[in-house]
Scaffold this motif. Structure first.
Motif, PDB file in Angstrom:
ATOM      1  N   SER A 114       0.867  -1.375  -0.002  1.00 21.17           N
ATOM      2  CA  SER A 114       0.079  -0.085  -0.183  1.00 21.17           C
ATOM      3  C   SER A 114       0.990   1.313   0.064  1.00 21.17           C
ATOM      4  CB  SER A 114      -1.081  -0.066   1.279  1.00 21.17           C
ATOM      5  OG  SER A 114      -1.600  -1.216   1.300  1.00 21.17           O
ATOM      6  N   GLU A 115       1.935   1.180  -0.439  1.00 18.29           N
ATOM      7  CA  GLU A 115       3.042   2.359  -0.342  1.00 18.29           C
ATOM      8  C   GLU A 115       2.556   3.645  -1.344  1.00 18.29           C
ATOM      9  OE1 GLU A 115       7.827   3.394  -1.655  1.00 18.29           O
ATOM     10  OE2 GLU A 115       7.120   1.289  -1.685  1.00 18.29           O
ATOM     11  N   LYS A 116       1.891   3.080  -2.264  1.00 17.40           N
ATOM     12  CA  LYS A 116       1.379   4.175  -3.174  1.00 17.40           C
ATOM     13  C   LYS A 116       0.271   5.147  -2.367  1.00 17.40           C
ATOM     14  CE  LYS A 116      -1.223   4.895  -7.484  1.00 17.40           C
ATOM     15  NZ  LYS A 116      -2.065   4.442  -8.674  1.00 17.40           N
ATOM     16  N   ALA A 117      -0.861   4.365  -1.797  1.00 18.90           N
ATOM     17  CA  ALA A 117      -1.783   5.087  -1.007  1.00 18.90           C
ATOM     18  C   ALA A 117      -1.189   5.778   0.153  1.00 18.90           C
ATOM     19  CB  ALA A 117      -2.561   4.252  -0.652  1.00 18.90           C
ATOM     20  N   MET A 118      -0.212   5.231   0.887  1.00 11.75           N
ATOM     21  CA  MET A 118       0.254   5.951   1.907  1.00 11.75           C
ATOM     22  C   MET A 118       1.191   7.169   1.605  1.00 11.75           C
ATOM     23  SD  MET A 118       1.254   2.793   4.717  1.00 11.75           S
ATOM     24  CE  MET A 118       2.231   1.769   3.396  1.00 11.75           C
ATOM     25  N   THR A 119       2.028   7.287   0.559  1.00  8.90           N
ATOM     26  CA  THR A 119       2.681   8.162   0.095  1.00  8.90           C
ATOM     27  C   THR A 119       1.938   9.279  -0.603  1.00  8.90           C
ATOM     28  OG1 THR A 119       4.465   6.490  -0.337  1.00  8.90           O
ATOM     29  CG2 THR A 119       4.776   8.832  -1.558  1.00  8.90           C
TER      30      THR A 119
END
Length: 369
Positions: free
Chosen positions: A312-317
């Motif tokens: 979920s790195e994209k959503a967190m970033t």
């Protein structure tokens, strides 16, 4: 949260609103002041969160029908003229897809296409979040989480149908709703992929927590198909927060990010919170205070992926979203919801539970958002 004032007074259509995730989403949207509309088949289980939380009372309108009925589905969308659509209606069970492959592809692929095709003639600004699944990725049994740029695919009919839906969504976005021409078509289209959701009010077949609840409340051991299978478990409210945050940012015309919001997004748990089927059942029964399991190799004859993780790195970033509850908190809140439910119904004795917290007789207010 960022979206607290965005949805007030907005017309929001939730497809699949009688389902587990859909009914929780309707409850949350209602609390945010939205005018919520629903299109779905009748509840697929009895009981259901939709009935127990009296979701019907919160809706501005609803239609109980099949999304594959193109003309009726399209007419309802055009009548509602929604500002926002969350598309959750689907055939959601992997094992059922082996038994009903045609129906699975029809619902998950053609149902999505019928909705997007209706948008071409909507003539009304609309933000759309299409919910697919973490199982849309081509599973290579890798130890790291799948990212939005990883290849799509699926060996079972369910996974393949979700991958096909993602391809169709990308095609419609590129062909009819390109973000750079939003002023012309007025449609913002994104997709969302969540992990394995758990939480109070789910009684679906062949899902681990509903199966565990049925087993412990009837006093029989829970038969596990794949006890060592690893899945990205998360509370149902976690991805719903992601869907709402994504939609809110898409609806804010002055939002200017570094990447297009009209794209695919993962909403899963943190890597450290990913555990096995056996672990989640044992922790669930630990909260409950009783419960037994047994492994039946015969039940593993239908192939299922042994390992699935989601990044979920994209959503967190780029969205600022992140999971809130640990897996232990998720399990405790889930078990406690069911404890309240069965105590309220008088179906089990209170001393069946090790610990009773926050008891209430109103399942709509249970863990109110």
């Amino acid at each position: 949260m960022f979206f607290e004032d965005v949805f007030h007074g907005k017309s929001v259509l939730v497809t699949g609103h009688t389902g587990f995730k859909g009914s929780w989403l309707c409850l949350w949207l209602s609390k945010l002041g939205a005018e919520v509309h629903g299109y779905s088949l009748p509840p697929g289980t009895d009981p259901s969160h939709y009935t127990e939380a009296r979701i019907h009372e919160l809706l501005s309108s609803e239609y109980l029908g099949n999304i594959c009925d193109k003309s009726v589905f399209t007419e309802y969308i055009h009548e509602v003229r929604p500002d926002l659509i969350f598309h959750l209606a689907a055939q959601p069970i992997v094992l059922r897809s082996y038994q009903e492959p045609v129906e699975t592809f029809e619902a998950n692929v053609m149902g999505s296409i019928y909705l997007m095709d209706a948008l071409r003639k909507l003539d009304h600004p609309c933000t759309v979040v299409m919910i697919t699944s973490d199982k849309c990725y081509l599973n290579k049994h890798q130890i790291w989480g799948y990212r939005e740029c990883d290849p799509l695919g699926g060996r079972d009919p369910y996974s393949a149908s979700k991958a096909a839906a993602e391809i169709a969504i990308a095609s419609y976005r590129d062909s009819y709703f390109p973000p750079e021409k939003i002023g012309e078509h007025k449609i913002r289209l994104a997709s969302a992929r969540a992990g394995n959701v758990i939480g109070g009010g789910d009684w679906a077949e062949n899902r681990i927590i509903p199966d565990a609840v049925r087993a412990v409340t009837t006093g029989i051991p829970l038969e596990l198909r794949n006890p060592q299978a690893i899945r990205p478990w998360q509370h149902v409210l976690e991805p719903l927060a992601g869907y709402l945050l994504l939609a809110a940012k898409m609806m804010c015309e002055d939002h200017c990010g570094t990447i297009p919001l009209e794209s695919a997004w993962n909403f899963g748990p943190l890597p450290a919170e990913t555990i096995t089927v056996l672990d989640i059942v044992q922790q669930f029964y630990g909260v409950w205070g009783s419960g037994e399991t047994r492994y039946d190799p015969i039940l593993t004859q239908v192939p299922e992926a042994a390992l699935l993780r989601l990044s979920s790195e994209k959503a967190m970033t780029h969205l600022g979203w992140k999971p809130i509850w640990s897996i232990s908190e998720t399990i405790e809140k889930t078990a406690s919801w069911y404890m309240d439910y069965y105590l309220n119904k008088g179906d089990v004795r209170e001393h069946s539970f090790r610990d009773i917290k926050n008891y209430t007789q109103d399942m709509r207010s249970r863990y109110a958002i």
